[in-house]
Write a protein that holds these residues in place. Sequence first.
Motif, PDB file in Angstrom:
ATOM      1  N   PHE A  76       0.862  -1.185   0.000  1.00 18.57           N
ATOM      2  CA  PHE A  76       0.000   0.000   0.000  1.00 18.57           C
ATOM      3  C   PHE A  76       0.898   1.234   0.000  1.00 18.57           C
ATOM      4  N   PHE A  77       0.854   1.999  -1.089  1.00 19.53           N
ATOM      5  CA  PHE A  77       1.708   3.181  -1.235  1.00 19.53           C
ATOM      6  C   PHE A  77       0.879   4.435  -1.530  1.00 19.53           C
ATOM      7  N   ALA A  78      -0.382   4.416  -1.110  1.00 18.65           N
ATOM      8  CA  ALA A  78      -1.300   5.510  -1.443  1.00 18.65           C
ATOM      9  C   ALA A  78      -1.436   6.480  -0.265  1.00 18.65           C
ATOM     10  N   TYR A  79      -1.903   7.688  -0.585  1.00 14.39           N
ATOM     11  CA  TYR A  79      -2.172   8.711   0.423  1.00 14.39           C
ATOM     12  C   TYR A  79      -0.923   8.965   1.272  1.00 14.39           C
ATOM     13  N   PHE A  80      -1.084   8.881   2.611  1.00  7.76           N
ATOM     14  CA  PHE A  80       0.026   8.932   3.557  1.00  7.76           C
ATOM     15  C   PHE A  80      -0.130   7.761   4.510  1.00  7.76           C
ATOM     16  N   PRO A  81       0.862   7.475   5.350  1.00  7.43           N
ATOM     17  CA  PRO A  81       0.709   6.352   6.273  1.00  7.43           C
ATOM     18  C   PRO A  81      -0.468   6.549   7.229  1.00  7.43           C
ATOM     19  N   THR A  82      -1.080   5.448   7.623  1.00  9.72           N
ATOM     20  CA  THR A  82      -1.935   5.450   8.808  1.00  9.72           C
ATOM     21  C   THR A  82      -1.298   4.456   9.757  1.00  9.72           C
ATOM     22  N   ILE A 397      -1.975   0.322 -13.033  1.00  8.43           N
ATOM     23  CA  ILE A 397      -1.378  -0.069 -11.751  1.00  8.43           C
ATOM     24  C   ILE A 397      -2.459  -0.495 -10.767  1.00  8.43           C
ATOM     25  N   ASN A 398      -3.481   0.338 -10.626  1.00  3.23           N
ATOM     26  CA  ASN A 398      -4.504   0.043  -9.625  1.00  3.23           C
ATOM     27  C   ASN A 398      -5.461  -1.049 -10.072  1.00  3.23           C
ATOM     28  N   SER A 399      -5.625  -1.212 -11.381  1.00  5.04           N
ATOM     29  CA  SER A 399      -6.471  -2.308 -11.870  1.00  5.04           C
ATOM     30  C   SER A 399      -5.821  -3.659 -11.611  1.00  5.04           C
ATOM     31  N   ALA A 400      -4.491  -3.700 -11.654  1.00  2.70           N
ATOM     32  CA  ALA A 400      -3.778  -4.959 -11.382  1.00  2.70           C
ATOM     33  C   ALA A 400      -3.880  -5.366  -9.922  1.00  2.70           C
ATOM     34  N   ARG A 401      -4.073  -4.375  -9.031  1.00  6.95           N
ATOM     35  CA  ARG A 401      -4.302  -4.591  -7.599  1.00  6.95           C
ATOM     36  C   ARG A 401      -3.147  -5.271  -6.865  1.00  6.95           C
ATOM     37  N   ARG A 402      -1.956  -5.218  -7.426  1.00  6.71           N
ATOM     38  CA  ARG A 402      -0.785  -5.724  -6.698  1.00  6.71           C
ATOM     39  C   ARG A 402      -0.259  -4.677  -5.731  1.00  6.71           C
ATOM     40  N   ILE A 403      -0.308  -3.410  -6.160  1.00  5.50           N
ATOM     41  CA  ILE A 403       0.044  -2.293  -5.290  1.00  5.50           C
ATOM     42  C   ILE A 403      -1.050  -1.248  -5.452  1.00  5.50           C
ATOM     43  N   HIS A 404      -1.038  -0.259  -4.570  1.00  3.64           N
ATOM     44  CA  HIS A 404      -2.065   0.776  -4.659  1.00  3.64           C
ATOM     45  C   HIS A 404      -1.417   2.150  -4.559  1.00  3.64           C
ATOM     46  N   LEU A 405      -1.712   3.004  -5.533  1.00  6.05           N
ATOM     47  CA  LEU A 405      -1.215   4.378  -5.564  1.00  6.05           C
ATOM     48  C   LEU A 405      -2.381   5.331  -5.788  1.00  6.05           C
ATOM     49  N   VAL A 406      -2.172   6.602  -5.436  1.00  4.59           N
ATOM     50  CA  VAL A 406      -3.135   7.648  -5.794  1.00  4.59           C
ATOM     51  C   VAL A 406      -2.369   8.792  -6.461  1.00  4.59           C
ATOM     52  N   PRO A 407      -3.069   9.640  -7.228  1.00  2.00           N
ATOM     53  CA  PRO A 407      -2.397  10.714  -7.950  1.00  2.00           C
ATOM     54  C   PRO A 407      -2.512  12.057  -7.251  1.00  2.00           C
ATOM     55  N   CYS A 408      -1.837  13.035  -7.796  1.00  2.00           N
ATOM     56  CA  CYS A 408      -2.042  14.438  -7.444  1.00  2.00           C
ATOM     57  C   CYS A 408      -1.796  15.253  -8.705  1.00  2.00           C
ATOM     58  N   ARG A 417       1.799   9.448  -6.922  1.00  2.00           N
ATOM     59  CA  ARG A 417       2.398   9.564  -5.579  1.00  2.00           C
ATOM     60  C   ARG A 417       2.751   8.174  -5.063  1.00  2.00           C
ATOM     61  N   PHE A 418       3.982   8.014  -4.615  1.00  2.00           N
ATOM     62  CA  PHE A 418       4.427   6.764  -4.004  1.00  2.00           C
ATOM     63  C   PHE A 418       4.797   7.082  -2.564  1.00  2.00           C
ATOM     64  N   ALA A 419       3.918   6.758  -1.631  1.00  6.73           N
ATOM     65  CA  ALA A 419       4.152   7.041  -0.214  1.00  6.73           C
ATOM     66  C   ALA A 419       4.477   5.746   0.518  1.00  6.73           C
ATOM     67  N   VAL A 420       5.576   5.738   1.243  1.00  2.00           N
ATOM     68  CA  VAL A 420       5.920   4.575   2.064  1.00  2.00           C
ATOM     69  C   VAL A 420       5.017   4.624   3.285  1.00  2.00           C
ATOM     70  N   HIS A 429       9.852  -4.873  -0.984  1.00  2.00           N
ATOM     71  CA  HIS A 429       8.531  -4.426  -1.433  1.00  2.00           C
ATOM     72  C   HIS A 429       8.657  -3.224  -2.377  1.00  2.00           C
ATOM     73  N   VAL A 430       9.586  -2.342  -2.066  1.00  2.00           N
ATOM     74  CA  VAL A 430       9.828  -1.192  -2.936  1.00  2.00           C
ATOM     75  C   VAL A 430      10.347  -1.663  -4.290  1.00  2.00           C
ATOM     76  N   GLN A 431      11.290  -2.605  -4.266  1.00  2.00           N
ATOM     77  CA  GLN A 431      11.851  -3.127  -5.513  1.00  2.00           C
ATOM     78  C   GLN A 431      10.783  -3.835  -6.343  1.00  2.00           C
ATOM     79  N   GLU A 432       9.936  -4.618  -5.681  1.00  3.00           N
ATOM     80  CA  GLU A 432       8.862  -5.316  -6.388  1.00  3.00           C
ATOM     81  C   GLU A 432       7.872  -4.322  -6.981  1.00  3.00           C
ATOM     82  N   ALA A 433       7.565  -3.290  -6.214  1.00  4.85           N
ATOM     83  CA  ALA A 433       6.623  -2.272  -6.695  1.00  4.85           C
ATOM     84  C   ALA A 433       7.170  -1.580  -7.943  1.00  4.85           C
TER      85      ALA A 433
END
Length: 450
Positions: A76-82, A397-408, A417-420, A429-433
Amino acid sequence: MDTAEFRRRGKEMVDYVADYLENIEKRQVYPDVEPGYLRSLIPEEAPEQPETYEDVVKDIERVVMPGITHWHSPYFFAYFPTANSFPAILADMLSGAIGCVGFSWGTASEATLVALLAARCRMVKRILSDDPERPEADIISKLVAYSSDQAHSSVERAGLIGGVRMRKIPSDSKFSVRGEALRKVLEEDKAAGLIPFYFCATLGTTPSCAFDYITEIGPICNTEGIWMHIDAAYAGSAFICPEFRPLLDGVEFADSFNFNPHKWLLVNFDCSTMWVKNRTDIIAAFKMDPLYLKHDHQESGIHTLHTHTHTHTHSICHWQIPLGRRFRSLKIWFVFRMYGLRGLQDHIRKHVALAKEFEALVRVDERFQISAEVVLGLVCFRLKGSNDLNEALLKRINSARRIHLVPCQLSGRFVLRFAVCARTTESRHVQEAWAHITQLATELLRQFPQ
Protein backbone atom coordinates in the motif's frame (compact mmCIF):
# COMPACT_ATOMS: atom_id res chain seq x y z
CA MET A 1 -21.02 -13.11 26.54
CA ASP A 2 -19.83 -13.47 30.13
CA THR A 3 -16.36 -12.86 31.56
CA ALA A 4 -15.20 -16.44 30.98
CA GLU A 5 -16.22 -16.39 27.33
CA PHE A 6 -14.74 -12.91 26.87
CA ARG A 7 -11.35 -14.22 28.10
CA ARG A 8 -11.51 -17.08 25.60
CA ARG A 9 -12.79 -15.06 22.67
CA GLY A 10 -10.40 -12.22 23.38
CA LYS A 11 -7.43 -14.56 23.05
CA GLU A 12 -8.89 -15.94 19.84
CA MET A 13 -9.28 -12.42 18.44
CA VAL A 14 -5.70 -11.53 19.34
CA ASP A 15 -4.60 -14.63 17.40
CA TYR A 16 -6.77 -13.59 14.45
CA VAL A 17 -5.35 -10.05 14.46
CA ALA A 18 -1.78 -11.34 14.75
CA ASP A 19 -2.33 -13.78 11.87
CA TYR A 20 -3.96 -11.05 9.78
CA LEU A 21 -1.06 -8.64 10.21
CA GLU A 22 1.62 -11.32 9.90
CA ASN A 23 0.22 -12.51 6.57
CA ILE A 24 -1.25 -9.27 5.25
CA GLU A 25 1.08 -9.04 2.26
CA LYS A 26 -0.47 -12.26 0.92
CA ARG A 27 -3.82 -10.51 0.62
CA GLN A 28 -4.78 -8.47 -2.42
CA VAL A 29 -4.09 -4.91 -1.32
CA TYR A 30 -7.12 -3.34 -3.03
CA PRO A 31 -10.56 -4.97 -3.24
CA ASP A 32 -12.13 -5.94 -6.55
CA VAL A 33 -15.74 -5.91 -5.36
CA GLU A 34 -18.27 -3.32 -6.49
CA PRO A 35 -20.16 -0.92 -4.21
CA GLY A 36 -23.22 -2.72 -2.88
CA TYR A 37 -21.56 -6.15 -2.81
CA LEU A 38 -22.70 -6.59 0.80
CA ARG A 39 -26.37 -6.55 -0.12
CA SER A 40 -26.39 -10.17 -1.27
CA LEU A 41 -24.22 -11.36 1.62
CA ILE A 42 -26.18 -10.09 4.62
CA PRO A 43 -29.84 -10.30 5.65
CA GLU A 44 -32.11 -7.35 5.04
CA GLU A 45 -33.04 -7.20 8.72
CA ALA A 46 -31.16 -7.64 12.00
CA PRO A 47 -31.55 -11.10 13.55
CA GLU A 48 -34.47 -11.48 15.92
CA GLN A 49 -32.64 -14.05 18.04
CA PRO A 50 -28.97 -13.86 19.07
CA GLU A 51 -26.44 -15.56 16.84
CA THR A 52 -23.34 -17.40 18.03
CA TYR A 53 -19.91 -15.79 18.17
CA GLU A 54 -18.64 -18.49 15.81
CA ASP A 55 -21.17 -17.41 13.18
CA VAL A 56 -20.10 -13.79 13.48
CA VAL A 57 -16.38 -14.60 13.23
CA LYS A 58 -16.90 -16.81 10.17
CA ASP A 59 -18.44 -13.83 8.40
CA ILE A 60 -15.36 -11.66 8.89
CA GLU A 61 -13.65 -13.39 5.98
CA ARG A 62 -16.84 -14.06 4.01
CA VAL A 63 -18.46 -10.64 4.35
CA VAL A 64 -16.02 -8.02 5.63
CA MET A 65 -12.58 -8.77 4.22
CA PRO A 66 -13.55 -8.92 0.52
CA GLY A 67 -14.33 -5.20 0.67
CA ILE A 68 -11.30 -4.07 2.66
CA THR A 69 -8.43 -1.98 1.34
CA HIS A 70 -5.49 -3.23 3.39
CA TRP A 71 -3.84 0.04 4.48
CA HIS A 72 -1.16 -1.80 6.44
CA SER A 73 -0.06 -3.99 3.56
CA PRO A 74 3.56 -3.38 2.53
CA TYR A 75 2.16 -2.97 -1.01
CA PHE A 76 0.00 0.00 0.00
CA PHE A 77 1.71 3.18 -1.24
CA ALA A 78 -1.30 5.51 -1.44
CA TYR A 79 -2.17 8.71 0.42
CA PHE A 80 0.03 8.93 3.56
CA PRO A 81 0.71 6.35 6.27
CA THR A 82 -1.93 5.45 8.81
CA ALA A 83 0.10 4.20 11.72
CA ASN A 84 -0.22 0.82 13.40
CA SER A 85 1.67 -1.12 16.04
CA PHE A 86 0.96 -3.91 18.50
CA PRO A 87 1.32 -1.68 21.59
CA ALA A 88 -1.20 0.76 20.12
CA ILE A 89 -3.67 -2.05 19.37
CA LEU A 90 -3.39 -3.31 22.95
CA ALA A 91 -3.89 0.23 24.25
CA ASP A 92 -6.94 0.60 22.00
CA MET A 93 -8.37 -2.52 23.60
CA LEU A 94 -7.84 -1.06 27.07
CA SER A 95 -9.29 2.28 25.97
CA GLY A 96 -12.43 0.52 24.78
CA ALA A 97 -12.72 -1.36 28.06
CA ILE A 98 -12.35 1.75 30.22
CA GLY A 99 -14.84 3.51 27.97
CA CYS A 100 -14.46 6.92 29.55
CA VAL A 101 -15.12 10.23 27.81
CA GLY A 102 -11.73 11.86 27.23
CA PHE A 103 -11.29 15.54 26.45
CA SER A 104 -8.61 15.70 23.77
CA TRP A 105 -8.08 16.55 20.10
CA GLY A 106 -9.70 15.00 17.07
CA THR A 107 -7.90 15.12 13.74
CA ALA A 108 -5.81 17.66 11.85
CA SER A 109 -8.95 18.71 9.98
CA GLU A 110 -10.71 19.55 13.22
CA ALA A 111 -7.65 21.31 14.62
CA THR A 112 -7.65 23.57 11.55
CA LEU A 113 -11.30 24.40 12.15
CA VAL A 114 -10.83 24.99 15.88
CA ALA A 115 -7.92 27.35 15.21
CA LEU A 116 -9.90 29.23 12.55
CA LEU A 117 -12.91 29.69 14.84
CA ALA A 118 -10.68 30.86 17.68
CA ALA A 119 -8.93 33.29 15.33
CA ARG A 120 -12.28 34.60 14.13
CA CYS A 121 -13.43 35.15 17.71
CA ARG A 122 -10.16 36.90 18.62
CA MET A 123 -10.32 39.28 15.66
CA VAL A 124 -14.00 40.15 16.22
CA LYS A 125 -13.34 40.95 19.88
CA ARG A 126 -10.27 43.00 18.97
CA ILE A 127 -12.24 45.14 16.51
CA LEU A 128 -15.21 45.53 18.86
CA SER A 129 -12.92 46.74 21.63
CA ASP A 130 -11.96 49.68 19.37
CA ASP A 131 -15.39 50.14 17.78
CA PRO A 132 -18.11 48.78 20.13
CA GLU A 133 -20.95 50.05 17.96
CA ARG A 134 -19.87 48.15 14.86
CA PRO A 135 -22.23 45.22 14.06
CA GLU A 136 -20.55 41.85 14.51
CA ALA A 137 -22.13 40.60 11.29
CA ASP A 138 -20.44 43.42 9.38
CA ILE A 139 -17.04 42.41 10.79
CA ILE A 140 -17.49 38.73 9.96
CA SER A 141 -18.61 39.56 6.41
CA LYS A 142 -15.21 41.19 5.80
CA LEU A 143 -12.99 38.56 7.42
CA VAL A 144 -10.71 36.62 5.10
CA ALA A 145 -8.57 33.56 5.80
CA TYR A 146 -5.66 32.25 3.75
CA SER A 147 -3.91 29.02 2.88
CA SER A 148 -1.57 27.66 0.24
CA ASP A 149 -3.02 26.55 -3.07
CA GLN A 150 -1.50 23.19 -2.07
CA ALA A 151 -3.31 22.99 1.28
CA HIS A 152 -5.60 20.11 2.17
CA SER A 153 -9.25 20.47 1.21
CA SER A 154 -10.17 20.45 4.91
CA VAL A 155 -8.76 23.98 5.20
CA GLU A 156 -11.21 25.28 2.64
CA ARG A 157 -13.97 23.34 4.40
CA ALA A 158 -13.05 25.04 7.67
CA GLY A 159 -13.67 28.37 5.96
CA LEU A 160 -17.09 27.19 4.78
CA ILE A 161 -18.05 26.03 8.27
CA GLY A 162 -16.67 29.21 9.82
CA GLY A 163 -18.66 31.36 7.42
CA VAL A 164 -15.64 33.30 6.18
CA ARG A 165 -14.09 33.75 2.77
CA MET A 166 -10.93 31.77 2.04
CA ARG A 167 -8.20 32.84 -0.37
CA LYS A 168 -5.49 30.55 -1.70
CA ILE A 169 -1.96 31.94 -1.88
CA PRO A 170 -0.07 30.81 -5.01
CA SER A 171 2.87 28.55 -4.25
CA ASP A 172 6.33 28.76 -5.83
CA SER A 173 8.14 26.30 -8.09
CA LYS A 174 8.70 24.02 -5.09
CA PHE A 175 4.99 24.17 -4.20
CA SER A 176 5.67 26.26 -1.08
CA VAL A 177 4.21 29.62 -0.03
CA ARG A 178 6.75 32.43 0.30
CA GLY A 179 6.37 35.54 2.44
CA GLU A 180 6.17 37.96 -0.48
CA ALA A 181 3.31 36.03 -2.08
CA LEU A 182 1.33 36.33 1.15
CA ARG A 183 2.20 39.99 1.61
CA LYS A 184 1.01 40.85 -1.92
CA VAL A 185 -2.42 39.27 -1.36
CA LEU A 186 -2.76 40.86 2.09
CA GLU A 187 -2.16 44.32 0.66
CA GLU A 188 -4.75 43.72 -2.06
CA ASP A 189 -7.37 42.61 0.45
CA LYS A 190 -6.73 45.38 2.96
CA ALA A 191 -7.03 47.93 0.15
CA ALA A 192 -10.41 46.38 -0.70
CA GLY A 193 -11.60 46.87 2.90
CA LEU A 194 -11.26 43.24 3.93
CA ILE A 195 -9.90 42.04 7.27
CA PRO A 196 -7.17 39.34 7.14
CA PHE A 197 -7.32 37.22 10.29
CA TYR A 198 -6.00 33.67 9.73
CA PHE A 199 -3.35 31.84 7.72
CA CYS A 200 -3.01 28.06 7.66
CA ALA A 201 0.60 27.15 6.87
CA THR A 202 1.37 23.59 5.83
CA LEU A 203 4.48 21.64 6.69
CA GLY A 204 4.28 18.60 4.44
CA THR A 205 1.47 19.23 1.95
CA THR A 206 -0.72 16.31 0.87
CA PRO A 207 0.10 16.47 -2.88
CA SER A 208 3.91 16.66 -2.66
CA CYS A 209 5.03 17.03 0.98
CA ALA A 210 6.09 20.64 0.40
CA PHE A 211 6.90 23.03 3.25
CA ASP A 212 5.66 26.60 3.45
CA TYR A 213 8.34 29.13 4.45
CA ILE A 214 7.08 29.89 7.94
CA THR A 215 10.27 31.84 8.76
CA GLU A 216 9.03 34.37 6.19
CA ILE A 217 5.29 34.00 6.71
CA GLY A 218 5.34 34.00 10.52
CA PRO A 219 6.73 37.53 11.07
CA ILE A 220 4.22 38.93 8.57
CA CYS A 221 1.33 37.23 10.39
CA ASN A 222 2.58 38.46 13.78
CA THR A 223 2.95 42.04 12.53
CA GLU A 224 -0.51 42.03 10.92
CA GLY A 225 -2.21 40.39 13.90
CA ILE A 226 -3.08 37.33 11.81
CA TRP A 227 -3.41 33.94 13.52
CA MET A 228 -0.90 31.50 11.99
CA HIS A 229 -1.89 27.87 12.34
CA ILE A 230 0.55 25.15 11.26
CA ASP A 231 -0.84 21.93 9.81
CA ALA A 232 1.90 19.30 9.97
CA ALA A 233 -0.46 16.32 9.95
CA TYR A 234 1.99 13.94 8.24
CA ALA A 235 5.41 15.55 8.52
CA GLY A 236 5.10 16.50 12.18
CA SER A 237 6.13 13.01 13.30
CA ALA A 238 9.49 13.42 11.54
CA PHE A 239 10.43 16.32 13.81
CA ILE A 240 11.43 13.85 16.52
CA CYS A 241 14.55 13.29 14.37
CA PRO A 242 17.16 16.04 14.81
CA GLU A 243 18.04 16.02 11.10
CA PHE A 244 14.47 17.06 10.24
CA ARG A 245 14.02 19.70 12.93
CA PRO A 246 15.20 22.55 10.64
CA LEU A 247 11.97 22.01 8.70
CA LEU A 248 10.24 23.33 11.83
CA ASP A 249 12.21 26.60 11.98
CA GLY A 250 9.77 29.46 12.45
CA VAL A 251 7.34 27.55 14.66
CA GLU A 252 7.88 30.24 17.31
CA PHE A 253 5.72 32.57 15.20
CA ALA A 254 2.75 30.19 15.22
CA ASP A 255 -0.41 30.61 17.28
CA SER A 256 -1.26 26.91 16.97
CA PHE A 257 0.37 23.72 15.71
CA ASN A 258 -1.03 20.29 14.89
CA PHE A 259 0.19 16.89 13.74
CA ASN A 260 -1.29 13.39 13.61
CA PRO A 261 0.59 10.63 15.48
CA HIS A 262 -1.83 8.26 13.75
CA LYS A 263 -0.16 8.97 10.43
CA TRP A 264 3.48 8.16 11.06
CA LEU A 265 4.20 7.66 14.76
CA LEU A 266 2.96 4.07 15.15
CA VAL A 267 -0.22 5.11 16.96
CA ASN A 268 -3.23 3.65 15.18
CA PHE A 269 -6.15 5.80 14.02
CA ASP A 270 -7.38 8.09 15.38
CA CYS A 271 -4.97 10.24 17.38
CA SER A 272 -4.16 13.90 16.74
CA THR A 273 -2.34 16.49 18.84
CA MET A 274 -2.60 20.27 18.96
CA TRP A 275 -0.68 23.00 20.73
CA VAL A 276 -1.81 26.61 21.16
CA LYS A 277 0.34 29.58 22.14
CA ASN A 278 -2.36 31.29 24.19
CA ARG A 279 -5.05 28.98 25.49
CA THR A 280 -7.31 31.86 26.46
CA ASP A 281 -7.93 32.50 22.75
CA ILE A 282 -9.28 28.97 22.36
CA ILE A 283 -11.26 29.00 25.60
CA ALA A 284 -12.85 32.37 24.80
CA ALA A 285 -14.23 30.91 21.57
CA PHE A 286 -15.59 27.64 22.96
CA LYS A 287 -16.17 27.87 26.70
CA MET A 288 -19.60 26.75 27.89
CA ASP A 289 -20.05 26.12 31.59
CA PRO A 290 -23.33 24.33 32.38
CA LEU A 291 -23.87 23.26 35.95
CA TYR A 292 -23.79 19.55 35.14
CA LEU A 293 -20.16 19.87 33.91
CA LYS A 294 -18.81 21.74 36.92
CA HIS A 295 -16.38 19.94 39.21
CA ASP A 296 -14.13 20.71 42.16
CA HIS A 297 -10.86 20.82 40.19
CA GLN A 298 -11.74 23.11 37.29
CA GLU A 299 -10.29 26.58 36.95
CA SER A 300 -12.37 29.23 38.64
CA GLY A 301 -12.25 31.43 35.55
CA ILE A 302 -10.25 32.44 32.54
CA HIS A 303 -8.45 35.10 34.55
CA THR A 304 -6.65 32.43 36.59
CA LEU A 305 -5.06 30.76 33.58
CA HIS A 306 -2.00 33.03 33.40
CA THR A 307 -1.07 32.65 37.06
CA HIS A 308 1.59 30.22 38.19
CA THR A 309 0.39 29.58 41.70
CA HIS A 310 -3.11 28.16 41.34
CA THR A 311 -3.64 24.40 41.56
CA HIS A 312 -6.70 24.08 39.31
CA THR A 313 -6.63 21.82 36.29
CA HIS A 314 -7.68 23.08 32.86
CA SER A 315 -10.82 21.56 31.42
CA ILE A 316 -9.85 20.59 27.87
CA CYS A 317 -13.52 20.22 26.91
CA HIS A 318 -13.46 24.01 26.43
CA TRP A 319 -10.68 23.69 23.83
CA GLN A 320 -12.62 21.91 21.09
CA ILE A 321 -15.96 21.34 19.39
CA PRO A 322 -17.07 17.91 20.72
CA LEU A 323 -17.48 17.58 24.46
CA GLY A 324 -15.72 14.23 24.72
CA ARG A 325 -13.72 11.53 22.98
CA ARG A 326 -12.26 8.09 23.58
CA PHE A 327 -9.24 7.68 25.86
CA ARG A 328 -6.72 7.86 23.01
CA SER A 329 -3.78 9.20 24.97
CA LEU A 330 -3.38 5.64 26.29
CA LYS A 331 -2.18 4.66 22.82
CA ILE A 332 0.52 7.35 22.84
CA TRP A 333 1.59 6.32 26.35
CA PHE A 334 1.93 2.64 25.36
CA VAL A 335 3.72 3.34 22.07
CA PHE A 336 6.17 5.90 23.44
CA ARG A 337 7.14 3.67 26.35
CA MET A 338 7.44 0.44 24.37
CA TYR A 339 9.29 1.88 21.34
CA GLY A 340 11.23 4.65 23.01
CA LEU A 341 12.50 7.69 21.15
CA ARG A 342 15.17 5.66 19.38
CA GLY A 343 12.68 3.10 18.08
CA LEU A 344 10.35 5.79 16.77
CA GLN A 345 13.23 7.61 15.11
CA ASP A 346 14.37 4.36 13.48
CA HIS A 347 10.86 3.90 12.06
CA ILE A 348 10.81 7.39 10.53
CA ARG A 349 14.34 7.07 9.13
CA LYS A 350 13.58 3.68 7.61
CA HIS A 351 10.61 5.08 5.70
CA VAL A 352 12.63 8.05 4.47
CA ALA A 353 15.41 5.74 3.32
CA LEU A 354 12.90 3.56 1.44
CA ALA A 355 11.50 6.65 -0.29
CA LYS A 356 15.02 7.67 -1.29
CA GLU A 357 15.57 4.15 -2.63
CA PHE A 358 12.45 4.45 -4.78
CA GLU A 359 13.51 7.92 -5.95
CA ALA A 360 16.86 6.52 -7.07
CA LEU A 361 15.11 3.79 -9.07
CA VAL A 362 12.93 6.38 -10.82
CA ARG A 363 15.88 8.61 -11.69
CA VAL A 364 17.76 5.75 -13.34
CA ASP A 365 14.90 5.09 -15.77
CA GLU A 366 15.00 7.85 -18.40
CA ARG A 367 11.35 7.32 -19.26
CA PHE A 368 10.34 8.75 -15.89
CA GLN A 369 10.86 12.02 -14.01
CA ILE A 370 10.68 13.15 -10.38
CA SER A 371 8.05 15.88 -10.02
CA ALA A 372 8.85 17.31 -6.57
CA GLU A 373 11.72 17.30 -4.11
CA VAL A 374 11.78 14.12 -2.01
CA VAL A 375 12.10 15.26 1.60
CA LEU A 376 10.46 12.55 3.71
CA GLY A 377 8.57 9.38 2.78
CA LEU A 378 6.74 10.54 -0.37
CA VAL A 379 7.95 10.36 -3.97
CA CYS A 380 6.04 12.22 -6.71
CA PHE A 381 6.89 10.86 -10.16
CA ARG A 382 5.48 10.46 -13.64
CA LEU A 383 6.22 9.19 -17.10
CA LYS A 384 7.62 11.85 -19.39
CA GLY A 385 4.68 12.63 -21.59
CA SER A 386 1.07 13.69 -21.46
CA ASN A 387 -1.37 13.64 -18.58
CA ASP A 388 -3.43 11.06 -20.46
CA LEU A 389 -0.40 8.76 -20.57
CA ASN A 390 0.10 9.00 -16.83
CA GLU A 391 -3.60 8.56 -16.10
CA ALA A 392 -3.52 5.40 -18.18
CA LEU A 393 -0.48 4.13 -16.25
CA LEU A 394 -2.14 4.73 -12.88
CA LYS A 395 -5.28 3.00 -14.07
CA ARG A 396 -3.26 -0.06 -15.05
CA ILE A 397 -1.38 -0.07 -11.75
CA ASN A 398 -4.50 0.04 -9.63
CA SER A 399 -6.47 -2.31 -11.87
CA ALA A 400 -3.78 -4.96 -11.38
CA ARG A 401 -4.30 -4.59 -7.60
CA ARG A 402 -0.79 -5.72 -6.70
CA ILE A 403 0.04 -2.29 -5.29
CA HIS A 404 -2.07 0.78 -4.66
CA LEU A 405 -1.21 4.38 -5.56
CA VAL A 406 -3.14 7.65 -5.79
CA PRO A 407 -2.40 10.71 -7.95
CA CYS A 408 -2.04 14.44 -7.44
CA GLN A 409 -1.78 17.42 -9.75
CA LEU A 410 1.33 19.61 -9.68
CA SER A 411 1.62 22.64 -11.97
CA GLY A 412 -1.14 21.25 -14.14
CA ARG A 413 0.54 17.86 -14.52
CA PHE A 414 -0.97 14.52 -13.56
CA VAL A 415 1.50 12.99 -11.09
CA LEU A 416 1.70 9.62 -9.33
CA ARG A 417 2.40 9.56 -5.58
CA PHE A 418 4.43 6.76 -4.00
CA ALA A 419 4.15 7.04 -0.21
CA VAL A 420 5.92 4.57 2.06
CA CYS A 421 3.08 3.72 4.43
CA ALA A 422 3.14 0.36 6.19
CA ARG A 423 5.27 -0.36 9.25
CA THR A 424 6.28 -3.65 7.61
CA THR A 425 7.39 -2.24 4.25
CA GLU A 426 10.92 -3.35 3.38
CA SER A 427 13.32 -2.77 0.50
CA ARG A 428 12.05 -5.86 -1.35
CA HIS A 429 8.53 -4.43 -1.43
CA VAL A 430 9.83 -1.19 -2.94
CA GLN A 431 11.85 -3.13 -5.51
CA GLU A 432 8.86 -5.32 -6.39
CA ALA A 433 6.62 -2.27 -6.70
CA TRP A 434 9.05 -0.54 -9.06
CA ALA A 435 9.48 -3.68 -11.17
CA HIS A 436 5.70 -3.91 -11.43
CA ILE A 437 5.34 -0.23 -12.39
CA THR A 438 8.06 -0.39 -15.05
CA GLN A 439 6.62 -3.57 -16.55
CA LEU A 440 3.21 -1.93 -16.88
CA ALA A 441 4.84 1.22 -18.26
CA THR A 442 6.67 -0.79 -20.93
CA GLU A 443 3.43 -2.48 -22.01
CA LEU A 444 1.62 0.86 -22.03
CA LEU A 445 4.25 2.68 -24.07
CA ARG A 446 4.06 0.01 -26.78
CA GLN A 447 0.36 0.72 -27.19
CA PHE A 448 0.03 4.40 -26.35
CA PRO A 449 0.25 6.86 -29.26
CA GLN A 450 3.04 9.36 -28.74
